[in-house]
Scaffold this motif. Structure first.
Motif, PDB file in Angstrom:
ATOM      1  N   ASN A 129     -48.776 -10.747   4.887  1.00 59.95           N
ATOM      2  CA  ASN A 129     -47.791 -10.946   5.950  1.00 59.95           C
ATOM      3  C   ASN A 129     -47.828 -12.404   6.396  1.00 59.95           C
ATOM      4  N   ASP A 130     -47.193 -12.715   7.505  1.00 54.76           N
ATOM      5  CA  ASP A 130     -47.310 -14.080   8.041  1.00 54.76           C
ATOM      6  C   ASP A 130     -47.846 -14.067   9.468  1.00 54.76           C
ATOM      7  N   ASP A 131     -48.415 -12.932   9.887  1.00 57.82           N
ATOM      8  CA  ASP A 131     -48.900 -12.789  11.259  1.00 57.82           C
ATOM      9  C   ASP A 131     -50.412 -12.593  11.360  1.00 57.82           C
ATOM     10  N   GLY A 132     -51.101 -12.378  10.243  1.00 57.61           N
ATOM     11  CA  GLY A 132     -52.523 -12.095  10.297  1.00 57.61           C
ATOM     12  C   GLY A 132     -52.787 -10.636  10.635  1.00 57.61           C
ATOM     13  N   LEU A 133     -53.929 -10.362  11.258  1.00 57.92           N
ATOM     14  CA  LEU A 133     -54.305  -8.997  11.609  1.00 57.92           C
ATOM     15  C   LEU A 133     -53.462  -8.520  12.785  1.00 57.92           C
ATOM     16  N   THR A 134     -52.635  -7.515  12.552  1.00 57.85           N
ATOM     17  CA  THR A 134     -51.731  -6.995  13.572  1.00 57.85           C
ATOM     18  C   THR A 134     -51.731  -5.473  13.552  1.00 57.85           C
ATOM     19  N   SER A 135     -51.138  -4.901  14.580  1.00 59.52           N
ATOM     20  CA  SER A 135     -50.940  -3.461  14.634  1.00 59.52           C
ATOM     21  C   SER A 135     -50.093  -2.992  13.459  1.00 59.52           C
ATOM     22  N   ASN A 136     -49.059  -3.745  13.122  1.00 59.27           N
ATOM     23  CA  ASN A 136     -48.201  -3.388  11.993  1.00 59.27           C
ATOM     24  C   ASN A 136     -48.979  -3.346  10.688  1.00 59.27           C
ATOM     25  N   LEU A 137     -49.826  -4.352  10.482  1.00 61.46           N
ATOM     26  CA  LEU A 137     -50.617  -4.429   9.250  1.00 61.46           C
ATOM     27  C   LEU A 137     -51.551  -3.226   9.146  1.00 61.46           C
ATOM     28  N   LYS A 138     -52.277  -2.945  10.211  1.00 62.10           N
ATOM     29  CA  LYS A 138     -53.222  -1.837  10.195  1.00 62.10           C
ATOM     30  C   LYS A 138     -52.517  -0.511   9.952  1.00 62.10           C
ATOM     31  N   ALA A 139     -51.394  -0.301  10.629  1.00 59.48           N
ATOM     32  CA  ALA A 139     -50.667   0.964  10.483  1.00 59.48           C
ATOM     33  C   ALA A 139     -50.174   1.151   9.055  1.00 59.48           C
ATOM     34  N   LEU A 140     -49.642   0.094   8.446  1.00 61.36           N
ATOM     35  CA  LEU A 140     -49.133   0.222   7.079  1.00 61.36           C
ATOM     36  C   LEU A 140     -50.285   0.426   6.095  1.00 61.36           C
TER      37      LEU A 140
END
Length: 316
Positions: A27-38
């Motif tokens: 991604n381009d945001d690093g560790l995020t809620s979106n990343l973890k959920a996906l």
């Protein structure tokens, strides 16, 4: 007896990850809620997932290939972000840790999560050139970029790191999909925004639909990547729609020529009927799915126009 055996075999086949894929998730945001959920949603489906993301938020870096440090994490190009959090976003790794490597944050140390102190494409490149060969001894079946914290639609896509990741991977012949959600998916504390979970499930639904048609072949044709944008406040039964990169300029970005200098956002004009299928219009109510060409090569008609227009010059 034979019927029971056949039923048992069918059940075991149905439960096995017959469509399990090797996926690099960036991604381009690093560790995020979106990343973890996906990540969680993909793992639940049986996919093997490697996460390779920027150390800090890198929105707007597009296809840039820049490392911010080459030995350890230091406060350099992303000084404000790194100093504010003492290292990578949401504690993925601390200042002084290697410039690339596995997350050190508790709960993310199982070997799947990695960061790069550089631009998004550098993180994707690390996933493709270092992590994937080490894990699978080959390229991944798919690169997913996102879900971004904010939609990537209209003219802004050329500046998007989310898009840059997908384009870079697709340029190497790897099926790639850029995913972008609303800014209402941000969560910098618990990494558990409920909207993130919905976007993740919708992303899995899209992947299943592609797999069902592709069978044992590649998910996407050569030269095609996807740009997918989810509505704000998505629902589990959200509708889907074909969309295209059109002419509607949702963000109407301008240079802000007053202190603090930078980016200004203007009010967009009303969409015309001809812009009804533009992703910047479609995503307001449905999940907008857009086919992107890979690279900048024009269609044959444009190539022929250039040949004819510069015929005298090109024949010298």
């Amino acid at each position: 007896m034979k019927l029971r055996l056949a039923a048992a075999i069918a059940l075991s086949v149905g439960m096995s990850p017959a469509f399990a894929l090797n996926i690099v998730l960036s991604n381009d945001d690093g560790l995020t809620s979106n990343l973890k959920a996906l990540y969680d949603a993909l793992k639940a489906e049986g996919h093997d997932v490697i996460v390779s993301v920027p150390c800090s938020g890198q929105s707007g870096r597009g296809a840039a290939i820049v490392m911010y440090s080459t030995a350890t994490i230091i406060a350099d190009n992303d000084k404000t972000q790194i100093e504010a959090e003492g290292g990578c976003h949401n504690g993925a790794a601390a200042i002084g840790a290697p410039a690339v490597g596995p997350f050190t944050k508790a709960g993310y140390t199982g070997g799947d999560f990695h960061y790069v102190h550089g631009t998004p494409v550098m993180a994707t490149m690390y996933g493709l050139d270092v992590l994937a060969p080490a894990r699978w001894n080959k390229a991944p079946d798919l690169v997913l970029s996102g879900p971004n914290e904010g939609q990537n639609v209209g003219r802004v896509v050329v500046s998007s790191g989310t898009i840059g990741n997908a384009q870079f991977a697709a340029g190497r012949g790897i099926p790639a999909i850029a995913l972008s959600a609303g800014t209402d998916t941000v969560d910098n504390t618990g990494l558990a925004n409920p909207n993130s979970a919905i976007v993740a499930q919708l992303s899995v639904k899209l992947l299943k639909a592609l797999q069902a048609k592709a069978g044992s072949t590649a998910l996407l044709p050569a030269g095609v990547a996807l740009n997918v944008n989810f509505p704000n406040t998505p629902t589990a039964n959200q509708g889907w729609a074909f969309s295209r990169h059109g002419s509607y300029d949702l963000y109407n970005l301008k240079f802000k020529n007053t202190v603090p200098y930078g980016i200004g956002v203007g009010l967009p004009a009303a969409a015309t009927p001809d812009q009804a299928e533009d992703e910047a219009v479609v995503y307001k109510t449905k999940v907008a799915v857009t086919a992107m060409q890979v690279g900048f090569d024009h269609r044959p008609a444009g190539q022929q126009w250039l040949r004819l227009r510069l015929r005298d010059l090109l024949n010298q």
